[in-house]
Design an enzyme around this catalytic site. Structure first.
Site, PDB file in Angstrom:
ATOM      1  CE  LYS A 130      10.846-141.375  18.058  1.00  0.00           C
ATOM      2  NZ  LYS A 130      11.178-140.280  18.984  1.00  0.00           N
ATOM      3  CG  ASP A 170       9.270-141.992  21.494  1.00  0.00           C
ATOM      4  OD1 ASP A 170       9.689-140.838  21.507  1.00  0.00           O
ATOM      5  OD2 ASP A 170       8.079-142.261  21.239  1.00  0.00           O
TER       6      ASP A 170
HETATM    7  P1  NDP Z   1       6.169-143.415  28.181  1.00  0.00           P
HETATM    8  O1  NDP Z   1       5.922-144.695  27.481  1.00  0.00           O
HETATM    9  O2  NDP Z   1       7.113-143.388  29.326  1.00  0.00           O
HETATM   10  O3  NDP Z   1       4.804-142.750  28.652  1.00  0.00           O
HETATM   11  C1  NDP Z   1       3.798-142.455  27.737  1.00  0.00           C
HETATM   12  C2  NDP Z   1       2.612-141.887  28.490  1.00  0.00           C
HETATM   13  O4  NDP Z   1       1.683-141.384  27.540  1.00  0.00           O
HETATM   14  C3  NDP Z   1       1.873-142.924  29.306  1.00  0.00           C
HETATM   15  O5  NDP Z   1       1.290-142.303  30.416  1.00  0.00           O
HETATM   16  C4  NDP Z   1       0.811-143.407  28.323  1.00  0.00           C
HETATM   17  O6  NDP Z   1      -0.348-143.962  28.936  1.00  0.00           O
HETATM   18  C5  NDP Z   1       0.456-142.130  27.606  1.00  0.00           C
HETATM   19  N1  NDP Z   1       0.022-142.457  26.248  1.00  0.00           N
HETATM   20  C6  NDP Z   1       0.748-143.049  25.272  1.00  0.00           C
HETATM   21  N2  NDP Z   1       0.025-143.224  24.170  1.00  0.00           N
HETATM   22  C7  NDP Z   1      -1.203-142.740  24.455  1.00  0.00           C
HETATM   23  C8  NDP Z   1      -2.389-142.606  23.720  1.00  0.00           C
HETATM   24  N3  NDP Z   1      -2.480-143.052  22.449  1.00  0.00           N
HETATM   25  N4  NDP Z   1      -3.453-142.011  24.327  1.00  0.00           N
HETATM   26  C9  NDP Z   1      -3.372-141.575  25.606  1.00  0.00           C
HETATM   27  N5  NDP Z   1      -2.274-141.677  26.358  1.00  0.00           N
HETATM   28  C10 NDP Z   1      -1.197-142.232  25.792  1.00  0.00           C
HETATM   29  O7  NDP Z   1       6.691-142.420  27.020  1.00  0.00           O
HETATM   30  P2  NDP Z   1       7.508-141.060  27.163  1.00  0.00           P
HETATM   31  O8  NDP Z   1       7.130-140.355  28.404  1.00  0.00           O
HETATM   32  O9  NDP Z   1       8.940-141.363  26.895  1.00  0.00           O
HETATM   33  O10 NDP Z   1       6.979-140.254  25.880  1.00  0.00           O
HETATM   34  C11 NDP Z   1       5.875-139.358  25.952  1.00  0.00           C
HETATM   35  C12 NDP Z   1       5.955-138.385  24.779  1.00  0.00           C
HETATM   36  O11 NDP Z   1       7.185-137.650  24.838  1.00  0.00           O
HETATM   37  C13 NDP Z   1       5.942-139.023  23.390  1.00  0.00           C
HETATM   38  O12 NDP Z   1       5.290-138.146  22.503  1.00  0.00           O
HETATM   39  C14 NDP Z   1       7.419-139.087  23.024  1.00  0.00           C
HETATM   40  O13 NDP Z   1       7.621-139.152  21.638  1.00  0.00           O
HETATM   41  C15 NDP Z   1       7.901-137.776  23.609  1.00  0.00           C
HETATM   42  N6  NDP Z   1       9.324-137.656  23.871  1.00  0.00           N
HETATM   43  C16 NDP Z   1       9.988-138.565  24.633  1.00  0.00           C
HETATM   44  C17 NDP Z   1      11.336-138.413  24.891  1.00  0.00           C
HETATM   45  C18 NDP Z   1      12.080-139.331  25.778  1.00  0.00           C
HETATM   46  O14 NDP Z   1      13.255-139.070  26.024  1.00  0.00           O
HETATM   47  N7  NDP Z   1      11.491-140.379  26.319  1.00  0.00           N
HETATM   48  C19 NDP Z   1      12.105-137.307  24.275  1.00  0.00           C
HETATM   49  C20 NDP Z   1      11.282-136.356  23.562  1.00  0.00           C
HETATM   50  C21 NDP Z   1       9.955-136.557  23.361  1.00  0.00           C
HETATM   51  P3  NDP Z   1      -0.582-145.552  28.901  1.00  0.00           P
HETATM   52  O15 NDP Z   1       0.459-146.123  29.800  1.00  0.00           O
HETATM   53  O16 NDP Z   1      -1.973-145.743  29.361  1.00  0.00           O
HETATM   54  O17 NDP Z   1      -0.382-145.968  27.452  1.00  0.00           O
HETATM   55  O1  2IT Z   2      11.648-137.802  20.609  1.00  0.00           O
HETATM   56  C1  2IT Z   2      12.792-137.809  21.093  1.00  0.00           C
HETATM   57  O2  2IT Z   2      13.551-136.848  20.992  1.00  0.00           O
HETATM   58  C2  2IT Z   2      13.219-139.009  21.816  1.00  0.00           C
HETATM   59  N1  2IT Z   2      12.444-139.937  21.978  1.00  0.00           N
HETATM   60  C3  2IT Z   2      14.628-139.107  22.345  1.00  0.00           C
HETATM   61  C4  2IT Z   2      15.580-139.519  21.248  1.00  0.00           C
HETATM   62  C5  2IT Z   2      16.980-139.818  21.693  1.00  0.00           C
HETATM   63  O3  2IT Z   2      17.752-140.218  20.813  1.00  0.00           O
HETATM   64  O4  2IT Z   2      17.327-139.661  22.866  1.00  0.00           O
END
Ligand code: NDP
Ligand code: 2IT
Length: 450
Positions: A130, A170
């Protein structure tokens, strides 16, 4: 847990905390795993004798570097960036990059540690890593984000490669950032190869990667419900967040007959009792993916909905909760409120969104609990499929990738049952931790002392 095991876990955690001071998120992620793995490891002396748990909780290496860039006003700015290369026993390091002001080494170590187990569960040959930075993309212009990404790649390019380490997106890192990073890698190295995933479709990206985490999370939830003879049809769902994972969780949950009534961002949550249908979701995609606006704007468009400033959605009565924003967004008190409202399943789209005592409460109450490592593995799984397509120099159809994603989520569910079944209740957390562990641990055993 017996008192002997409890003492052993506490002893292990004392050592880990001493070696990694001031890293609460990392401690939390390790404690969850060690609590479920300790009895298993005690029954399998070969893992114990080889100190596999001690070795798996120590990253292979961490690269820390300064990223200097110039903002639109000509001011010089400096951020810190990391790449945590946690474990490459079963494949090249693989895992996302996070850009958010609260990124610390602790956060990236917890994420890298969990990624090792998650990637193992997918069945694909991927190690865990990561990275990211405390850079805050919010309010920055595209040009500022581009300059930051380019400066970051000046250092990062030395440490990544299709057979070494393959980053992705992420929080705060989506299609725009991956494009800037990839374009600059190509310029620095004069090589066009799959060193990042989540790329645009014109330059090596995979169909369904954008949707994969959210879709995969809903497929996993549907698998859990089907195993109980139930389904998502007519279920009221809570989703938190409104980024990549949240949006495609809403899309798939709605397609499978569920009704999603909430979304959130860091300012608060919206509650739409009529449900967020495809038309309303199109508004959200434009709001969040194109205009980078705030979720509160939803209520100006859809006037039946209400906005709840600085609150989380967990007090709204529902059948299923999908936390899809960030770590520790669902506390023990939130878990109690969900249970008081008769929640049937909690399925984690985000990484470690539920605090550990909240997880215990949900599992002890025997509701379905889909842990992040298993439930959100669809994103990295389709990243793995993107790597395969890049290596083959071809692109699979949407149907082909989606079918593979469904199969992978189904297989992860089966592995959780195999290792998590106890008296008819499936402890998916235990199942995911053990199933993810065994493959990595066996590879480490085979390598000897490395
Ligand atoms: P994005 O940046 O697309 O969206 C994040 C969302 O979460 C936004 O709505 C944001 O609001 C909110 N958020 C982030 N930090 C905070 C905080 N500290 N408090 C409250 N709200 C918060 O990220 P993703 O959708 O990609 O990721 C979301 C989660 O999913 C994370 O935990 C990530 O690690 C996990 N994940 C992502 C993957 C991927 O493929 N993208 C794969 C597997 C897991 P705001 O805009 O106001 O900050
Ligand atoms: O938390 C996760 O699994 C991710 N943000 C996606 C990682 C990836 O390599 O696609």
């Amino acid at each position: 847990m017996t008192s002997d095991v409890r003492n052993e876990v506490d002893g292990f955690m004392r050592g880990l905390t001493k070696r990694n001071p001031g890293e609460p998120e990392f401690h939390q992620a390790v404690r969850e795993v060690v609590e479920t793995l300790m009895p298993f490891v005690n029954e399998h002396r070969e893992y114990k004798d080889a100190q596999i748990l001690e070795r798996m909780t120590e990253p292979d290496r961490i690269i820390i570097f300064r990223v200097t860039w110039e903002d639109d006003q000509g001011h010089i700015r400096a951020n810190r960036a990391w790449r945590v290369q946690f474990n490459n026993s079963i494949g090249p390091y693989k895992g996302g990059l996070r850009f958010h002001p609260n990124v610390t080494q602790s956060v990236l170590k917890f994420l890298g540690f969990e990624q090792v187990f998650k990637n193992s569960l997918t069945g694909l040959p991927m190690g865990g890593g990561k990275g990211g930075s405390n850079f805050n993309p919010k309010g920055k212009s595209d040009r500022e984000v581009m300059r930051f990404c380019q400066s970051m790649m000046v250092e990062l390019h030395r440490h990544i490669g299709e057979d070494t380490d393959v980053p992705a997106g992420d929080i705060g890192v989506g299609a725009r950032e991956i494009s800037y990073l990839f374009g600059f890698y190509k310029r620095l190295e004069n090589r066009f190869s799959g060193i990042l995933t989540g790329k645009g479709l014109a330059f090596g990206g995979s169909l369904v990667r954008t949707e994969a985490t959210g879709y995969g999370c809903v497929y996993f939830c549907e698998n859990m419900l089907n195993h109980r003879g139930d389904s998502l049809k007519h279920k009221t769902c809570l989703v938190s967040g409104s980024g990549n994972v949240a949006i495609y969780t809403v899309e798939k949950a709605t397609q499978l007959g569920g009704k999603v009534v909430t979304l959130s961002d860091s300012s608060g949550f919206i509650h739409d009792p009529d449900g967020i249908d495809a038309e309303k979701l199109a508004f959200i995609k434009d709001l969040k993916e194109v205009r980078r606006g705030r979720i509160a704007e939803y209520t100006t468009q859809f006037t039946n909905a209400t906005f709840h400033e600085q609150q989380r959605p967990w007090s709204v009565p529902a059948d299923i909760a999908f936390p899809c924003a960030t770590q520790n967004e669902l506390s023990l008190d939130d878990a109690k409120i969900l249970l008081a409202n008769n929640i049937q399943a909690v399925c984690e789209g985000a990484n470690m969104p539920t605090e550990l005592d909240g997880v215990h409460q949900l599992i002890n109450t025997k509701v379905l609990f889909g842990p992040a490592k298993a439930a959100n593995a669809g994103g990295v799984a389709v990243s793995g499929l993107e790597q395969s397509q890049n290596a083959l120099r071809l692109s699979w159809s949407r149907e082909e990738v989606d079918q593979r994603l469904r199969t992978i989520m189904h297989d992860i569910h089966e592995k959780c049952i195999e290792h998590g079944n106890g008296d008819g209740y499936i402890n998916y957390m235990k199942g995911a931790n053990i199933a993810g562990f065994v493959k990595v641990a066996d590879a480490m055993l085979a390598y000897g002392v490395v």
